[in-house]
Scaffold this motif. Sequence first.
Motif, PDB file in Angstrom:
ATOM      1  N   ILE A  42       0.817  -1.218   0.000  1.00  0.00           N
ATOM      2  CA  ILE A  42       0.000   0.000   0.000  1.00  0.00           C
ATOM      3  C   ILE A  42       0.854   1.273   0.000  1.00  0.00           C
ATOM      4  N   ILE A  43       1.895   1.324   0.850  1.00  0.00           N
ATOM      5  CA  ILE A  43       2.707   2.555   0.895  1.00  0.00           C
ATOM      6  C   ILE A  43       3.760   2.572  -0.206  1.00  0.00           C
ATOM      7  N   GLY A  44       3.958   1.447  -0.893  1.00  0.00           N
ATOM      8  CA  GLY A  44       4.959   1.360  -1.954  1.00  0.00           C
ATOM      9  C   GLY A  44       4.515   2.017  -3.248  1.00  0.00           C
ATOM     10  N   PRO A  45       5.369   1.939  -4.263  1.00  0.00           N
ATOM     11  CA  PRO A  45       5.098   2.608  -5.547  1.00  0.00           C
ATOM     12  C   PRO A  45       3.817   2.111  -6.223  1.00  0.00           C
ATOM     13  N   SER A  46       3.378   0.881  -5.871  1.00  0.00           N
ATOM     14  CA  SER A  46       2.216   0.294  -6.517  1.00  0.00           C
ATOM     15  C   SER A  46       0.937   1.058  -6.225  1.00  0.00           C
ATOM     16  N   LEU A  48       0.280   3.992  -3.026  1.00  0.00           N
ATOM     17  CA  LEU A  48       0.396   5.386  -2.571  1.00  0.00           C
ATOM     18  C   LEU A  48       1.720   6.053  -2.936  1.00  0.00           C
ATOM     19  N   GLY A  49       2.777   5.264  -3.100  1.00  0.00           N
ATOM     20  CA  GLY A  49       4.076   5.842  -3.455  1.00  0.00           C
ATOM     21  C   GLY A  49       4.696   6.696  -2.359  1.00  0.00           C
ATOM     22  N   LEU A  50       4.396   6.385  -1.069  1.00  0.00           N
ATOM     23  CA  LEU A  50       4.926   7.188   0.041  1.00  0.00           C
ATOM     24  C   LEU A  50       6.392   6.893   0.321  1.00  0.00           C
ATOM     25  N   VAL A  51       6.822   5.656   0.039  1.00  0.00           N
ATOM     26  CA  VAL A  51       8.186   5.249   0.363  1.00  0.00           C
ATOM     27  C   VAL A  51       8.906   4.793  -0.904  1.00  0.00           C
ATOM     28  N   GLN A  52      10.045   5.402  -1.169  1.00  0.00           N
ATOM     29  CA  GLN A  52      10.823   5.018  -2.346  1.00  0.00           C
ATOM     30  C   GLN A  52      11.924   4.033  -1.946  1.00  0.00           C
ATOM     31  N   ALA A  53      12.373   3.258  -2.896  1.00  0.00           N
ATOM     32  CA  ALA A  53      13.476   2.337  -2.632  1.00  0.00           C
ATOM     33  C   ALA A  53      14.728   3.146  -2.306  1.00  0.00           C
ATOM     34  N   SER A  54      15.524   2.651  -1.348  1.00  0.00           N
ATOM     35  CA  SER A  54      16.795   3.299  -1.031  1.00  0.00           C
ATOM     36  C   SER A  54      17.777   2.233  -0.573  1.00  0.00           C
ATOM     37  N   GLU A  55      19.072   2.525  -0.780  1.00  0.00           N
ATOM     38  CA  GLU A  55      20.100   1.557  -0.416  1.00  0.00           C
ATOM     39  C   GLU A  55      20.050   1.283   1.075  1.00  0.00           C
ATOM     40  N   PHE A  56      19.827   2.360   1.880  1.00  0.00           N
ATOM     41  CA  PHE A  56      19.809   2.174   3.324  1.00  0.00           C
ATOM     42  C   PHE A  56      18.721   1.190   3.727  1.00  0.00           C
ATOM     43  N   ILE A  57      17.509   1.377   3.169  1.00  0.00           N
ATOM     44  CA  ILE A  57      16.393   0.512   3.561  1.00  0.00           C
ATOM     45  C   ILE A  57      16.645  -0.922   3.101  1.00  0.00           C
ATOM     46  N   ASP A  58      17.248  -1.104   1.916  1.00  0.00           N
ATOM     47  CA  ASP A  58      17.560  -2.458   1.439  1.00  0.00           C
ATOM     48  C   ASP A  58      18.503  -3.175   2.395  1.00  0.00           C
ATOM     49  N   ILE A  59      19.575  -2.481   2.826  1.00  0.00           N
ATOM     50  CA  ILE A  59      20.541  -3.133   3.725  1.00  0.00           C
ATOM     51  C   ILE A  59      19.925  -3.343   5.107  1.00  0.00           C
ATOM     52  N   LEU A  60      19.118  -2.360   5.563  1.00  0.00           N
ATOM     53  CA  LEU A  60      18.448  -2.523   6.854  1.00  0.00           C
ATOM     54  C   LEU A  60      17.516  -3.730   6.820  1.00  0.00           C
ATOM     55  N   ALA A  61      16.815  -3.925   5.688  1.00  0.00           N
ATOM     56  CA  ALA A  61      15.911  -5.067   5.534  1.00  0.00           C
ATOM     57  C   ALA A  61      16.706  -6.374   5.598  1.00  0.00           C
ATOM     58  N   GLU A  62      17.876  -6.397   4.972  1.00  0.00           N
ATOM     59  CA  GLU A  62      18.737  -7.585   5.014  1.00  0.00           C
ATOM     60  C   GLU A  62      19.187  -7.872   6.446  1.00  0.00           C
ATOM     61  N   LEU A  63      19.558  -6.807   7.169  1.00  0.00           N
ATOM     62  CA  LEU A  63      19.959  -6.951   8.569  1.00  0.00           C
ATOM     63  C   LEU A  63      18.785  -7.477   9.392  1.00  0.00           C
ATOM     64  N   ALA A  64      17.570  -6.999   9.061  1.00  0.00           N
ATOM     65  CA  ALA A  64      16.368  -7.416   9.778  1.00  0.00           C
ATOM     66  C   ALA A  64      16.094  -8.902   9.572  1.00  0.00           C
ATOM     67  N   GLU A 287       4.639  -5.542  -7.575  1.00  0.00           N
ATOM     68  CA  GLU A 287       3.985  -4.677  -8.563  1.00  0.00           C
ATOM     69  C   GLU A 287       2.607  -5.225  -8.890  1.00  0.00           C
ATOM     70  N   LEU A 288       1.601  -4.522  -8.384  1.00  0.00           N
ATOM     71  CA  LEU A 288       0.230  -4.999  -8.548  1.00  0.00           C
ATOM     72  C   LEU A 288      -0.153  -5.093 -10.013  1.00  0.00           C
ATOM     73  N   THR A 289       0.440  -4.228 -10.859  1.00  0.00           N
ATOM     74  CA  THR A 289       0.102  -4.219 -12.279  1.00  0.00           C
ATOM     75  C   THR A 289       0.407  -5.578 -12.923  1.00  0.00           C
ATOM     76  N   ALA A 290       1.332  -6.340 -12.286  1.00  0.00           N
ATOM     77  CA  ALA A 290       1.681  -7.650 -12.826  1.00  0.00           C
ATOM     78  C   ALA A 290       0.455  -8.563 -12.895  1.00  0.00           C
TER      79      ALA A 290
END
Lengths: 405, 405
Positions: A42-46, A48-64, A287-290
């Motif tokens: 819902i908050i992703g680009p599909s 509302l687009g509130l949160v964009q992809a970022s390197e920090f979030i990707d690495i934090l997700a991996e750490l998580a 991607e919901l459009t898929a």
Amino acid sequence: MDGTTEVLTALLIMFAAAKALGYVMERLNQPAVVGEILAGVIIGPSVLGLVQASEFIDILAELAVIVLLFRVGLEVNLKDMMEVGLLALGVAVVGVVLPFIAGAGLVAWGINGDLPVALFMGAAMVATSVGITARVLSDMGQLQRRESRTILGAAVIDDVLGLLVLAMVASIAVSGEVSWSDLGITIGATVAFVAAVLLLGRPLMASIARRLPHPETGPATLFVALLVMLGLSALAPLIGLAAIVGAFFAGLIVELGDRQPALEKQVDSISEFLVPFFFVSVGTKVELTAFTSRETLGLTVLVLVLAMITKVAAGWLVAFRSGWLSSTLIGVGMMPRGEVGIIVALMGLSLGIIDQNLYSVVVAMSIITTIVAPPILKVVLSRLMAKEAQHSGGPTGVEQVKPAQ
Amino acid sequence: MDGTTEVLTALLIMFAAAKALGYVMERLNQPAVVGEILAGVIIGPSVLGLVQASEFIDILAELAVIVLLFRVGLEVNLKDMMEVGLLALGVAVVGVVLPFIAGAGLVAWGINGDLPVALFMGAAMVATSVGITARVLSDMGQLQRRESRTILGAAVIDDVLGLLVLAMVASIAVSGEVSWSDLGITIGATVAFVAAVLLLGRPLMASIARRLPHPETGPATLFVALLVMLGLSALAPLIGLAAIVGAFFAGLIVELGDRQPALEKQVDSISEFLVPFFFVSVGTKVELTAFTSRETLGLTVLVLVLAMITKVAAGWLVAFRSGWLSSTLIGVGMMPRGEVGIIVALMGLSLGIIDQNLYSVVVAMSIITTIVAPPILKVVLSRLMAKEAQHSGGPTGVEQVKPAQ
């Protein structure tokens, strides 16, 4: 400071949305993890687009997700698993082989995909999410049942097998062809890693544990645990295994006896903070459009049915002696793919092996098996308990249907 | 995956080095934080060069210090502070004014620095590290003394005053000149933020706390606490305050009565994992070569002496009625700058206002006041207790010198 403020705002939105939808799902008797993924969609680009992809979030997700699989490993006791024995091993192996063949076969012969794609699809069908299964059984107060211990044991072996399958598949897929020597090296490295961790790591950990100040599970215990987690997570990729495989084995070898529950609570606090960022970030990549194409939608239904049938069939085939309801219970308990299927799909996506469509299919399969399994589990378990109560003539069995708390 | 593996390896090295040197420092009766910073100096570019600067580590360090100041805020009880009353307020205000004048004056007239540099130097001299002071007093089992509560109260007010001074100084420094209207707006925004948080936030939190499931401090409580933390940390920069100011106030308004200790333990686990990354990252930014010049070395000694004398003088001036030893104890208790001085210096460095030399001077001052204060504190406290034991004739006072556990 601006970059940090942007990241903080994104983290705030992700955390709030994850916990809010997780809470709604729990209220609807569904696992919170489903809400967290939906929050990401819902908050992703599909949407509302509130949160964009970022390197920090990707690495934090991996750490998580490293913390998450470490936590799962902590909860697993190797000895308890050994006791459930051959039945769990059989359910696990058949429960890995059938979905793998179904997934890989569907891609290879059904939609004429390349071999690496087929292998990834097979690997994504394989794993069982220990966390979700354990949580449902625990919420129903039925963790001590023979079927429950079989499911947990099989789910754990499944996780290990699934992660090993993933390591092999990734190695084959990256090298671009089936290299039998590479496969041998991968298997050898995997076996060596597992053996070294279990044979050297466990006694070493036991020796360290004896030296730790005992009265309290203070910072020292948590420090050792986190150091092992970071250590094996950083080591595993060096020999071709995923970081999360290292984290899971780190959890397996950290066994501190009477201090384990306190340590698990400490790691719970860390995962409570970090893990939502992983599942939300997973959701933002859907991607919901898929799903607007009829072909993708049909494929999703097909994959979903195969994912569900193969796990139940594994229960029936291996545990048929336990009776119809018991073997169904075991099979259904193995159904939820949870985070593990998505991790495999995400890896395939980031390696450029599977495309957005197939990724979305796997995520949908993982989400739906995770949502569908708990209610079915409840129905089968209630029937089984009602039958047991009939045979024993007392109402005690029915009372057990109520949640533990 | 490679980027993640690199980050994981860096995190492993930082975590292991921080905890190892932190442990050594604790063994030497010194605060662990000193070891963590030294670990950063050693693994950083200045000595071994094992860990390079990266955007991920910078943001993770910022997130860590947010968790740290949230944790400090959680421990502070506004009511207990009010009881120590005017004495603590007086010690705090004089303990802010004297070091600020000393630091700013030294730069402005002593080394002919620009006004923004002078203001940053003053701000970096101001704060007292609540954590370090509280930990030393707690380790000696003397937290309930009148002097201890005065120190804690004053240190907390000091933190708030120091953070406000920082916000104002940063606003002046960034705009490049003393803009009295901007200063008025900053003070207004700060007062409005503090008032809104305390007047609206606290009752709102109290109302939410009543609705939380009570039996246990489960995920719900931790979730609300972390949401407030992320929320105010993301909000504060929008009105010109530092994110850590928001985190500190978030900690202040989260008061859950009998569930507070359990929540503090949960946040402890998170900070146990994240906070070392902040202090190590602080250490990696120290350039040892800065100290090779005789001028910088002389400046460090001068700043250090001023930092120590001004805090002790604040104790003497305000608490003179409590007697020589008591007022000295209070002054020495205010001496350790810990993380706060370094945060100010780091902000000045990242804004390009203070240079590497001055940054290194402030870090050295912070580290040395933090190392030097605990032993002096111990000596003064032991003398005071011996004197009290003499007067009461009993040996009970001496026994109190022993650690609580």
